[in-house]
Design an enzyme around this catalytic site. Structure first.
Site, PDB file in Angstrom:
ATOM      1  N   TYR A 103      16.886  -2.628  -1.704  1.00 43.14           N
ATOM      2  CA  TYR A 103      16.913  -1.535  -0.727  1.00 43.14           C
ATOM      3  C   TYR A 103      17.731  -1.903   0.503  1.00 43.14           C
ATOM      4  CZ  TYR A 103      13.345   1.642  -2.667  1.00 43.14           C
ATOM      5  OH  TYR A 103      12.648   2.552  -3.428  1.00 43.14           O
ATOM      6  N   ASP A 125       4.740   4.786  -8.732  1.00 38.51           N
ATOM      7  CA  ASP A 125       4.780   6.184  -9.209  1.00 38.51           C
ATOM      8  C   ASP A 125       4.152   6.282 -10.594  1.00 38.51           C
ATOM      9  OD1 ASP A 125       6.177   7.038  -6.920  1.00 38.51           O
ATOM     10  OD2 ASP A 125       7.410   8.417  -8.092  1.00 38.51           O
ATOM     11  N   ASP A 139       8.304   0.333  -6.207  1.00 35.56           N
ATOM     12  CA  ASP A 139       8.516   1.775  -6.040  1.00 35.56           C
ATOM     13  C   ASP A 139       8.283   2.482  -7.368  1.00 35.56           C
ATOM     14  OD1 ASP A 139       9.364   4.194  -4.763  1.00 35.56           O
ATOM     15  OD2 ASP A 139      11.312   3.957  -5.749  1.00 35.56           O
ATOM     16  N   ASP A 158       9.842  -4.449 -17.311  1.00 32.91           N
ATOM     17  CA  ASP A 158       9.864  -3.455 -18.391  1.00 32.91           C
ATOM     18  C   ASP A 158       8.548  -3.480 -19.162  1.00 32.91           C
ATOM     19  OD1 ASP A 158      10.609  -6.005 -19.208  1.00 32.91           O
ATOM     20  OD2 ASP A 158      12.132  -5.332 -20.638  1.00 32.91           O
ATOM     21  N   LYS A 160      11.888  -9.750 -13.117  1.00 30.39           N
ATOM     22  CA  LYS A 160      12.802  -9.662 -14.257  1.00 30.39           C
ATOM     23  C   LYS A 160      13.504 -11.022 -14.364  1.00 30.39           C
ATOM     24  CE  LYS A 160      14.839  -7.304 -17.578  1.00 30.39           C
ATOM     25  NZ  LYS A 160      14.163  -6.789 -18.782  1.00 30.39           N
TER      26      LYS A 160
HETATM   27  C1  IPM Z   1       8.219   5.623  -1.478  1.00 31.43           C
HETATM   28  C2  IPM Z   1       9.437   6.518  -1.470  1.00 31.43           C
HETATM   29  C3  IPM Z   1      10.504   5.902  -0.578  1.00 31.43           C
HETATM   30  C4  IPM Z   1      10.879   4.561  -1.180  1.00 31.43           C
HETATM   31  C5  IPM Z   1      11.748   6.775  -0.380  1.00 31.43           C
HETATM   32  C6  IPM Z   1      11.403   8.131   0.182  1.00 31.43           C
HETATM   33  C7  IPM Z   1      12.762   6.105   0.518  1.00 31.43           C
HETATM   34  O1  IPM Z   1       9.873   6.739  -2.764  1.00 31.43           O
HETATM   35  O2  IPM Z   1       7.654   5.385  -0.380  1.00 31.43           O
HETATM   36  O3  IPM Z   1       7.817   5.180  -2.550  1.00 31.43           O
HETATM   37  O4  IPM Z   1      11.695   4.482  -2.110  1.00 31.43           O
HETATM   38  O5  IPM Z   1      10.343   3.562  -0.695  1.00 31.43           O
HETATM   39 MG    MG Z   2       8.589   5.988  -4.268  1.00 29.25          MG
END
Ligand code: IPM
Ligand code: MG
Length: 357
Positions: A142, A248, A244, A220, A188
């Site tokens: 990032y 999710d 990240d 993975d 990884k």
């Molecule tokens: C998160 C989001 C952020 C990230 C984005 C909005 C920059 O996806 O907080 O997970 O990638 O960290």
């Molecule tokens: Mg995110």
């Protein structure tokens, strides 16, 4: 009476509506406890770009640094997608995390019994899942330099220093010590040098935590294992981009991404933010789920203010509200007795908070 200063960033998309509900619930809980919350609102994200010409105005950074905690909604939207990277809402959030030194992002996933049928996964896979992602937040790909997008080539750099890995590993092991003492470090290392160093440093830090059982997993495989058998995990320790993605994925274990809270800490002031984005497609319709933000507010009370009773109260109220069948639209297909709007579920949770003895 204790008084705390909370910097509030409502942001874009559904941000304002979910933050308003979290504030409603915070007000209900502070009325029951012996503290007062003073809110100061700051602009960030697309709205800040529109009003101030930058996604992260200086006064926002300063205001956050002078607060006890930051309560954050969400930022971003199509409207700002074409801007140069530095002006995009996302870049404002990344810069704020960096400015506050918030290198540790804690993302718990707990499956509420009441929602085991809400996920696309089988209930028997989910029942009892309680895992905790510790994501490095201010380094890795990032932020790595060099980075560029040219006409025919573009690149980013995944970079970690020994010290950056060490300090997030310490957070991971400390978290494991407070939980079931299992830590899975995700990398990884079969391909990336940066992951090889990651693994080496995690092994070193492990020496200080003989009680924690440490395992390593390639990212993975970790993605696959999360879906196959999430119960095997206690704490997952990982870098910025892997965290990240995996967080999710783990949100769908809980049934909806609208449920997952997070704390971004490490510096003087932490940011308490839902893991989801600004969902511009449903913004302003009153159908978004504010629970992730409400639970982030609970994490704020717990970690930033040390108001443990208040945090427990909110978490219990959310659990009871779900148990009693109240659902926002994202969860409504799963046997809801009633589908609530954003502000309805916020008010119901606030009422439950007020009623708890
Ligand atoms: C998160 C989001 C952020 C990230 C984005 C909005 C920059 O996806 O907080 O997970 O990638 O960290
Ligand atoms: Mg995110």
């Amino acid at each position: 009476m204790k008084r705390y200063k909370i910097a509030v960033i409502r942001g874009d998309g559904i941000g304002p509506e979910i933050v308003d509900e979290a504030v409603k619930v915070l007000d209900a809980v502070s009325a029951k406890e012996d503290f007062e919350l003073n809110y100061e609102e700051y602009l960030m994200g697309g709205i800040a770009y529109d009003v101030k010409g930058t996604p992260l105005p200086d006064e926002t950074i300063e205001g956050c640094l002078n607060s006890d905690a930051v309560l954050f909604g969400s930022i971003g939207g199509e409207k700002w997608d074409k801007l140069p990277r530095d002006m995009r809402p996302e870049s404002g959030l990344l810069r704020l995390r960096k400015a506050l030194g918030a290198f540790a992002n804690l993302r718990p996933t707990k499956v509420f019994d009441e929602l085991v049928n809400a996920s696309t996964l089988k209930p028997e896979v989910l029942q009892g899942v309680d895992l905790f992602v510790v994501r490095e937040l201010t380094g890795g790909i990032y932020f790595g330099e060099p980075r560029a997008k040219e006409a025919d080539v573009a690149y980013n750099t995944m970079i970690y220093t020994r010290e950056e890995i060490r300090r997030i590993a310490v957070v991971g092991f400390d978290s494991a010590m407070k939980r079931r003492k299992k830590l899975c470090s995700v990398d990884k290392a079969n391909v990336l040098e940066v992951s090889q160093l990651w693994r080496e440093v995690v092994e070193e830090v492990a020496q200080d935590y003989p009680e924690v059982s440490l395992s390593h997993m390639y990212v993975d495989n970790a993605a696959m294992q999360l879906i196959r058998n999430p119960k095997q995990f206690d704490v997952i320790l990982t870098g910025n981009i892997f965290g990240d993605i995996l967080s999710d994925a783990s949100s769908m274990i809980s049934g909806s991404i609208g449920l997952l809270a997070s704390a971004s800490m490490g510096g003087k002031v932490g940011i308490y933010e839902p893991i989801h984005g600004s969902a511009p497609d449903i913004a302003g319709q009153g159908i978004s789920n504010p629970i992730a933000t409400i639970l982030s507010a609970a994490m704020m009370l717990r970690f930033a203010l040390g108001e443990i009773n208040a945090a427990d109260r909110i978490e219990l109220a959310v659990k009871n509200v779900l148990k009693d069948g109240y659902r926002t639209r994202d969860l409504s297909a799963m046997g809801a007795s009633e589908v609530c709007s954003t502000s309805e579920i916020g008010s119901i949770i606030a009422n439950y908070v007020a009623k708890l003895s």
